[in-house]
Design an enzyme around this catalytic site. Structure first.
Site, PDB file in Angstrom:
ATOM      1  CB  THR A 171      -0.927   0.010   1.225  1.00 19.15           C
ATOM      2  OG1 THR A 171      -1.698  -1.196   1.247  1.00 19.15           O
ATOM      3  CG2 THR A 171      -1.874   1.204   1.176  1.00 19.15           C
ATOM      4  CE  LYS A 209      -5.676  -2.589  -0.519  1.00 14.85           C
ATOM      5  NZ  LYS A 209      -6.998  -3.016   0.001  1.00 14.85           N
ATOM      6  CG  ASP A 264      -6.369  -7.752   8.032  1.00 16.48           C
ATOM      7  OD1 ASP A 264      -6.022  -8.373   9.063  1.00 16.48           O
ATOM      8  OD2 ASP A 264      -5.552  -7.158   7.300  1.00 16.48           O
TER       9      ASP A 264
END
Length: 450
Positions: free
Chosen positions: A48, A65, A162
């Site tokens: 990223t 990203k 996540d």
């Protein structure tokens, strides 16, 4: 200076006017408009970057990203590429003020790129490093701000997968928490719920079922719970779980003075349950429990320990005052029988509950509330039951009671500990009749009438 997008180079000293990398010759301008400024993250599925959009005179910043797996990674590369393309399609549906906007998606030099809104601010990981451990008030606020966001994405059939301190930013502009990095977000399908998929996420924070590739919405809730105990302790989640006892021991790592109330502790414990059946089922359910905990039944003073029908409550008071929850629970059954002149040990039916003198029911309730500091009591159970729309199955899940078939006798298993779930006690050991599971209706109605 411009950063080279070549994952094998990443040369960072290219002058502002340079079009190709001085070190490897890679084109520096991505999609004819973006140049990379600096790396801000790196994971198993890509890198990223903070980038600049040269298409606009103001050259606004954005997040890019980059996804790039070598051909030798085989099936893992295919699965990761599939997840990334899926994210690009799904992120456009996530129109929410606490989720970064999707600005673009493109492929270049056999790499995939995703462009998102840049949110200036600090991650909770950075806040922890700079300011130290979080207290109860901060954890409470984190839950209140993020749970509605999780419910929003879960309603769209998306699992983040996540959740961790590094993926939660406090916006410096609005001050609200922003949930970032949906790079491993997965669209829930019937197949996904039944079959093992690719395991993604950060090992310290992911739920047990997610390690087997079977992420569900409750997996995000588990990760949020792990995030909270990490922020409370600044200890690796790996070290907060005692594998020899198969339990979380995060309370052992709280700093002196950073005490956590039983109310919040119970919520965190339920978020951290290994078995999904024992965990909260939805973010809304957690939020309801949180709102209930901090608008708890007011503790009333108990002015008398003898009722007008002659029941003596001194022993119950003494048992509760010394936290002898099991004996106090049994004493409660004895006293309820005495109050309606039934033999000790008799099961109580709904009609019996309707006959309980208001004074006796209120004394029992107030004693439980007072000596548990609002954690146990009939009024506590009533509020939980009504907050869950009088759904007995959800109520049992919320207070930690086991469920049984309608044709089964009312046998039970309870936990007589300070850490038992909110509303776990008094138990239902006294409930009888062919519809014994409706006892909570009778108690709630009697409390209302009184």
């Amino acid at each position: 200076m411009k950063l080279c997008p070549n994952i094998g180079c990443l040369y960072s000293h290219n002058p502002q006017t340079t079009q190709v990398c001085l070190k490897c010759g890679e084109q520096l301008l991505l999609n004819h408009r973006y140049h990379l400024w600096r790396q801000v993250g790196h994971g198993g599925f890509g890198i990223t970057f903070l980038a600049v959009d040269e298409q606009f005179p103001s050259q606004p910043k954005c997040i890019i990203k980059q996804f790039n797996f070598p051909a030798s990674s085989g099936r893992n590369s295919y699965q990761a590429m599939k997840l990334f393309r899926q994210e690009a399609m799904r992120l456009d549906e996530l129109q929410h003020p606490q989720i970064p906007k999707l600005l673009g998606y493109f492929e270049q030099e056999n790499r995939l790129y995703l462009v998102q809104e840049w949110i200036p601010g600090q991650t909770l990981k950075e806040e922890l490093q700079e300011n130290g451990v979080f207290n109860e008030q901060k954890i409470q606020q984190i839950l209140k701000e993020l749970l509605p966001v999780l419910q929003f994405i879960h309603d769209l059939q998306i699992i983040h997968r996540d959740i961790k301190p590094a993926n939660i930013i406090r916006s410096s502009a609005q001050g609200q928490l922003i949930l970032i990095d949906f790079g491993v977000a997965k669209h829930i399908t019937a197949t996904a719920l039944l079959q093992t998929g690719t395991t993604v996420g950060s090992p310290e924070y992911i739920a047990p079922e997610q390690t087997r590739g079977k992420a569900i919405p409750a997996s995000d809730l588990y990760s949020l719970g792990v995030t909270c105990i990490h922020l409370l302790t600044d200890i690796s989640p790996f070290d907060l779980f005692d594998v020899t006892c198969d339990r979380w021991v995060w309370r052992d790592y709280l700093l002196p003075g950073n005490t956590i109330s039983p109310k919040l502790g119970t919520i965190l414990d339920k978020l951290l349950q290994n078995a999904t059946s024992q965990r909260y089922k939805s973010a809304t359910e957690v939020l309801q429990a949180l709102n209930f905990c901090y608008h708890i039944v007011p503790q009333k003073s108990v002015n008398k320990l003898h009722s007008e029908v002659g029941v003596d409550y001194h022993r119950l008071r003494d048992l509760l005052a010394t936290k002898q929850w099991h004996l106090a629970d049994e004493e409660t059954w004895v006293l309820m029988c005495q109050a309606i002149s039934k033999p000790t040990g008799s099961y109580l039916f709904m009609s019996d509950i309707a006959k309980l003198p208001c004074e006796d029911l209120q004394i029992i309730d107030q004693l439980w509330i007072k000596y548990s500091q609002g954690h146990f009591g009939f009024s506590v159970q009533k509020q939980i039951y009504e907050s869950l729309e009088c759904d007995y199955v959800r109520f049992c899940s919320a207070v930690g009671w086991h469920l049984y078939n309608a044709n089964s006798p009312p046998q039970w298993q309870f936990f007589f500990q300070n850490s038992s779930p909110l509303g776990h006690l008094p138990s239902r050991i006294w409930a009888g009749g062919t519809q014994w599971w409706r006892h909570i209706d009778a108690v709630a109605q009697r409390l209302t009438n009184c």
